[in-house]
Design a protein around this motif. Structure first.
Motif, PDB file in Angstrom:
ATOM      1  N   ARG A   1      -6.579  30.829 -27.081  1.00 53.83           N
ATOM      2  CA  ARG A   1      -5.639  31.317 -26.059  1.00 53.83           C
ATOM      3  C   ARG A   1      -6.300  31.414 -24.693  1.00 53.83           C
ATOM      4  NH1 ARG A   1      -4.034  34.600 -30.364  1.00 53.83           N
ATOM      5  NH2 ARG A   1      -5.405  36.293 -29.650  1.00 53.83           N
ATOM      6  N   ASN A   2      -7.603  31.701 -24.676  1.00 56.24           N
ATOM      7  CA  ASN A   2      -8.328  31.831 -23.411  1.00 56.24           C
ATOM      8  C   ASN A   2      -9.056  30.549 -23.019  1.00 56.24           C
ATOM      9  OD1 ASN A   2      -7.561  34.533 -23.250  1.00 56.24           O
ATOM     10  ND2 ASN A   2      -9.385  35.243 -24.341  1.00 56.24           N
ATOM     11  N   SER A   3      -8.806  29.456 -23.736  1.00 56.42           N
ATOM     12  CA  SER A   3      -9.525  28.208 -23.460  1.00 56.42           C
ATOM     13  C   SER A   3      -9.174  27.657 -22.086  1.00 56.42           C
ATOM     14  CB  SER A   3      -9.214  27.171 -24.540  1.00 56.42           C
ATOM     15  OG  SER A   3      -7.837  26.845 -24.527  1.00 56.42           O
ATOM     16  N   ILE A   4     -10.119  26.939 -21.493  1.00 57.70           N
ATOM     17  CA  ILE A   4      -9.945  26.398 -20.152  1.00 57.70           C
ATOM     18  C   ILE A   4     -10.456  24.956 -20.120  1.00 57.70           C
ATOM     19  CG2 ILE A   4     -10.161  28.647 -19.030  1.00 57.70           C
ATOM     20  CD1 ILE A   4     -13.068  27.911 -18.387  1.00 57.70           C
ATOM     21  N   SER A   5     -10.003  24.224 -19.115  1.00 57.40           N
ATOM     22  CA  SER A   5     -10.557  22.895 -18.851  1.00 57.40           C
ATOM     23  C   SER A   5     -11.738  23.068 -17.899  1.00 57.40           C
ATOM     24  CB  SER A   5      -9.498  21.992 -18.212  1.00 57.40           C
ATOM     25  OG  SER A   5      -8.419  21.795 -19.101  1.00 57.40           O
TER      26      SER A   5
ATOM     27  N   VAL B   1     -12.921  31.701 -22.062  1.00 59.58           N
ATOM     28  CA  VAL B   1     -13.347  32.883 -21.315  1.00 59.58           C
ATOM     29  C   VAL B   1     -13.557  34.023 -22.307  1.00 59.58           C
ATOM     30  CG1 VAL B   1     -12.746  34.570 -19.535  1.00 59.58           C
ATOM     31  CG2 VAL B   1     -12.119  32.150 -19.246  1.00 59.58           C
ATOM     32  N   VAL B   2     -14.728  34.637 -22.277  1.00 62.30           N
ATOM     33  CA  VAL B   2     -15.055  35.734 -23.192  1.00 62.30           C
ATOM     34  C   VAL B   2     -15.518  36.944 -22.387  1.00 62.30           C
ATOM     35  CG1 VAL B   2     -15.675  34.157 -25.065  1.00 62.30           C
ATOM     36  CG2 VAL B   2     -17.437  34.940 -23.471  1.00 62.30           C
TER      37      VAL B   2
ATOM     38  N   ALA C   1     -17.681  30.478 -21.442  1.00 58.98           N
ATOM     39  CA  ALA C   1     -18.595  30.195 -22.545  1.00 58.98           C
ATOM     40  C   ALA C   1     -18.164  28.911 -23.244  1.00 58.98           C
ATOM     41  CB  ALA C   1     -18.615  31.342 -23.544  1.00 58.98           C
ATOM     42  N   ARG C   2     -19.126  28.242 -23.838  1.00 61.79           N
ATOM     43  CA  ARG C   2     -18.834  27.124 -24.746  1.00 61.79           C
ATOM     44  C   ARG C   2     -18.947  27.664 -26.166  1.00 61.79           C
ATOM     45  NH1 ARG C   2     -23.239  23.272 -24.509  1.00 61.79           N
ATOM     46  NH2 ARG C   2     -22.227  22.092 -22.843  1.00 61.79           N
TER      47      ARG C   2
ATOM     48  N   LYS D   1     -22.303  30.010 -26.206  1.00 59.89           N
ATOM     49  CA  LYS D   1     -23.279  29.918 -25.119  1.00 59.89           C
ATOM     50  C   LYS D   1     -22.582  30.289 -23.818  1.00 59.89           C
ATOM     51  CE  LYS D   1     -26.141  26.229 -27.127  1.00 59.89           C
ATOM     52  NZ  LYS D   1     -26.716  24.874 -26.899  1.00 59.89           N
ATOM     53  N   ILE D   2     -23.177  31.214 -23.075  1.00 62.17           N
ATOM     54  CA  ILE D   2     -22.603  31.674 -21.815  1.00 62.17           C
ATOM     55  C   ILE D   2     -23.033  30.739 -20.684  1.00 62.17           C
ATOM     56  CG2 ILE D   2     -22.506  33.578 -20.161  1.00 62.17           C
ATOM     57  CD1 ILE D   2     -21.079  34.110 -22.777  1.00 62.17           C
TER      58      ILE D   2
END
Length: 226
Positions: free
Chosen positions: A78-82, A100-101, A117-118, A144-145
């Motif tokens: 839900r918080n994923s980004i390009s 985003v975490v 983060a990945r 990984k941040i």
């Protein structure tokens, strides 16, 4: 000369031999037989009850672990980004994307801040174990941040879900109005509309399977109707 009724002979109708109080051999054999039957019956009932309790325990642990993993995966998606230069990677057993975490501002601090983060979900294999033992095949979430223009290994975290004998993904593709679920997401410049995750745990009773689907707001299209 003797007198009558001196007691030399017992009265007529009396038992000349008086038995000591106790049980006869036949009574003891019958009692032992009944005790053995009852013990065997109760032992079978107790073994069945213990087996049922263990099955319920394994099922409850598996459900809790599946729910924890699905909650974490759903929040990440839900918080994923390009992210420039970073692709959404999706195969049948591995999922890598940017999200985003919330992380602590300082080590040990309860105050958090959002950061990019990945995250990578995949499965690792060791010897098979049941739900009560550590080790065995497991699902791993690595994070990984993003710091100073790179995803740093120095701020890498790892979470494991043990005793997972199967873990697979499917991805929502196709066109608007027509959803096609694919085993591999190869469109590196776009994000799928949704992801389905399948999780199978090992238990003494047999495999325990759980599935869940997740929308991705930044995906190419809504994957399914409400």
């Amino acid at each position: 000369m003797g007198k009558e009724g001196t007691g030399r002979f017992p009265p007529v109708g009396s038992d000349p031999v008086k038995r000591a109080p106790g049980f006869t051999l036949i009574e003891l054999v019958l009692a032992l037989g009944l005790t053995a039957i009852l013990a065997t019956t109760l032992g079978g009932v107790l073994r069945g009850a213990v087996g049922t309790w263990r099955d319920m325990r394994d099922s409850s642990r598996a459900r809790q672990r599946a729910q924890a993993l699905f909650n974490r995966l759903g929040e990440d998606l839900r918080n994923s980004i390009s992210f420039p230069g970073e692709s959404f990677i999706g195969t049948g057993g591995e999922l890598v994307f940017k999200t985003v975490v919330d992380v602590a501002r300082e080590p040990g601090s309860l105050e958090t801040q959002p950061q990019i983060a990945r995250v990578r979900y995949h499965q690792e294999f060791d010897e098979v174990s049941d739900l009560s033992l550590p080790g065995g095949p497991r699902v791993v979430r690595e994070q990984k941040i993003y710091t100073t223009s790179i995803f740093s290994d120095a701020r890498k975290t790892r979470v494991e879900i043990p005793a997972t004998i199967h873990f697979a993904f499917a991805y929502a593709g196709g066109s608007v109005g027509e959803v096609l679920w694919e085993d591999v997401w190869i469109a590196s410049d776009t994000v799928p509309g949704g992801v389905k995750a399948s999780l199978v745990f090992q238990s003494k009773k047999g495999p325990l399977q759980y599935e869940s689907g997740f929308r991705i707001p930044t995906g190419v299209f809504p994957p399914w109707n409400e």
